[in-house]
Design an enzyme around this catalytic site. Structure first.
Site, PDB file in Angstrom:
ATOM      1  N   LYS A  53       6.222  -8.317  -0.249  1.00 31.06           N
ATOM      2  CA  LYS A  53       5.064  -8.100   0.617  1.00 31.06           C
ATOM      3  C   LYS A  53       3.762  -8.350  -0.151  1.00 31.06           C
ATOM      4  O   LYS A  53       2.843  -9.005   0.364  1.00 31.06           O
ATOM      5  CB  LYS A  53       5.081  -6.685   1.188  1.00 31.06           C
ATOM      6  CG  LYS A  53       6.195  -6.459   2.186  1.00 31.06           C
ATOM      7  CD  LYS A  53       6.262  -5.002   2.614  1.00 31.06           C
ATOM      8  CE  LYS A  53       7.378  -4.749   3.600  1.00 31.06           C
ATOM      9  NZ  LYS A  53       7.429  -3.330   4.023  1.00 31.06           N
ATOM     10  N   SER A  69       4.199  -2.140  -0.424  1.00 34.00           N
ATOM     11  CA  SER A  69       5.035  -0.945  -0.490  1.00 34.00           C
ATOM     12  C   SER A  69       6.163  -1.059   0.528  1.00 34.00           C
ATOM     13  O   SER A  69       6.008  -1.707   1.564  1.00 34.00           O
ATOM     14  CB  SER A  69       4.201   0.309  -0.209  1.00 34.00           C
ATOM     15  OG  SER A  69       4.971   1.475  -0.420  1.00 34.00           O
ATOM     16  N   ASP A  70       7.278  -0.436   0.218  1.00 33.13           N
ATOM     17  CA  ASP A  70       8.386  -0.399   1.155  1.00 33.13           C
ATOM     18  C   ASP A  70       9.166   0.880   0.924  1.00 33.13           C
ATOM     19  O   ASP A  70       9.207   1.405  -0.194  1.00 33.13           O
ATOM     20  CB  ASP A  70       9.316  -1.603   0.975  1.00 33.13           C
ATOM     21  CG  ASP A  70      10.257  -1.750   2.149  1.00 33.13           C
ATOM     22  OD1 ASP A  70       9.799  -2.213   3.207  1.00 33.13           O
ATOM     23  OD2 ASP A  70      11.426  -1.377   2.021  1.00 33.13           O
ATOM     24  N   GLN A  71       9.776   1.364   1.988  1.00 36.73           N
ATOM     25  CA  GLN A  71      10.555   2.592   1.905  1.00 36.73           C
ATOM     26  C   GLN A  71      11.917   2.381   2.551  1.00 36.73           C
ATOM     27  O   GLN A  71      12.012   1.789   3.629  1.00 36.73           O
ATOM     28  CB  GLN A  71       9.828   3.731   2.619  1.00 36.73           C
ATOM     29  CG  GLN A  71      10.523   5.065   2.500  1.00 36.73           C
ATOM     30  CD  GLN A  71       9.711   6.166   3.164  1.00 36.73           C
ATOM     31  OE1 GLN A  71       9.666   6.253   4.381  1.00 36.73           O
ATOM     32  NE2 GLN A  71       9.051   6.968   2.348  1.00 36.73           N
ATOM     33  N   ALA A 106       8.947   2.298  -2.846  1.00 33.75           N
ATOM     34  CA  ALA A 106       8.513   1.410  -3.928  1.00 33.75           C
ATOM     35  C   ALA A 106       7.086   0.941  -3.670  1.00 33.75           C
ATOM     36  O   ALA A 106       6.649   0.810  -2.527  1.00 33.75           O
ATOM     37  CB  ALA A 106       9.445   0.208  -4.019  1.00 33.75           C
TER      38      ALA A 106
END
Length: 192
Positions: A53, A69-71, A106
């Site tokens: 991203k 960011s990613d979850q 992250a």
């Protein structure tokens, strides 16, 4: 520090979190395929997507610093997606009643296509035993249809838990600010 700061997300939750650092920034929508790779571990998936991203938005803004960011939520060895419907949210919460769910969040900082750094937070949420009527009241009140795990910990969802175990309470909302602040300081941004 030189160049603008961009959050590679249109999530209002992530935007509200980044606003806490009191740095000027804009947002950009990353066009990234979030499909897990075959056999990809949840932590690897979250880290890969956060970097992808950030790199995607940085490609469109070469002089900018970009935060991605990613979850990924995991329960019983599988990733939990966003429920999207009331029935799916109720089913997801019923399945997690009395259990623990891990959230891997992250963050990556990128400039000019080069990853400057990354971080990963693991948060464990322990759900209390939930009756269906309580779940339905919660889902109807807060409409957590766009949230992995079917809850909003920053709102009424906190009432669903016995405990939250984390080193960064902002990570569960979607952006680990402790790691984000460290990455930004390392890149030359002035923070307290």
């Amino acid at each position: 520090m030189s160049g603008p700061l961009i959050l590679a997300s249109t999530s209002r939750y992530r935007r509200e979190l980044l606003e806490r650092l009191q740095l000027p920034f804009t947002t950009g929508r990353p066009d990234v395929d979030e499909t897990p790779l075959p056999g990809e571990a949840p932590a690897v998936l979250a880290t890969r997507l956060a970097g992808a991203k950030a790199r995607e938005v940085a490609r469109l803004h070469p002089g900018a610093w970009v935060i991605g960011s990613d979850q990924v939520a995991t329960f019983d060895g599988r990733a939990l997606g966003k429920p999207r419907t009331r029935d799916a949210a109720i089913a997801q919460l019923e399945s997690m009643s009395g259990s623990s769910v891990r959230f891997l969040t992250a963050v990556a900082l990128c400039r000019g296509g080069t990853l400057a750094g990354e971080g990963l937070d693991t948060t464990t949420v322990r759900f209390r035993r939930l009756e269906r009527a309580a779940i339905e009241r919660y889902v109807d009140a807060e409409q957590p249809l766009d949230c992995a795990g079917s809850f909003k910990s920053e709102g009424l969802g906190i009432a669903l838990f016995d405990a939250i175990e984390t080193s960064d309470p902002t990570a569960l909302v979607g952006l680990p600010l402790i790691a984000t602040a460290r990455l930004l300081r390392d890149a030359g941004f002035i923070l307290p």
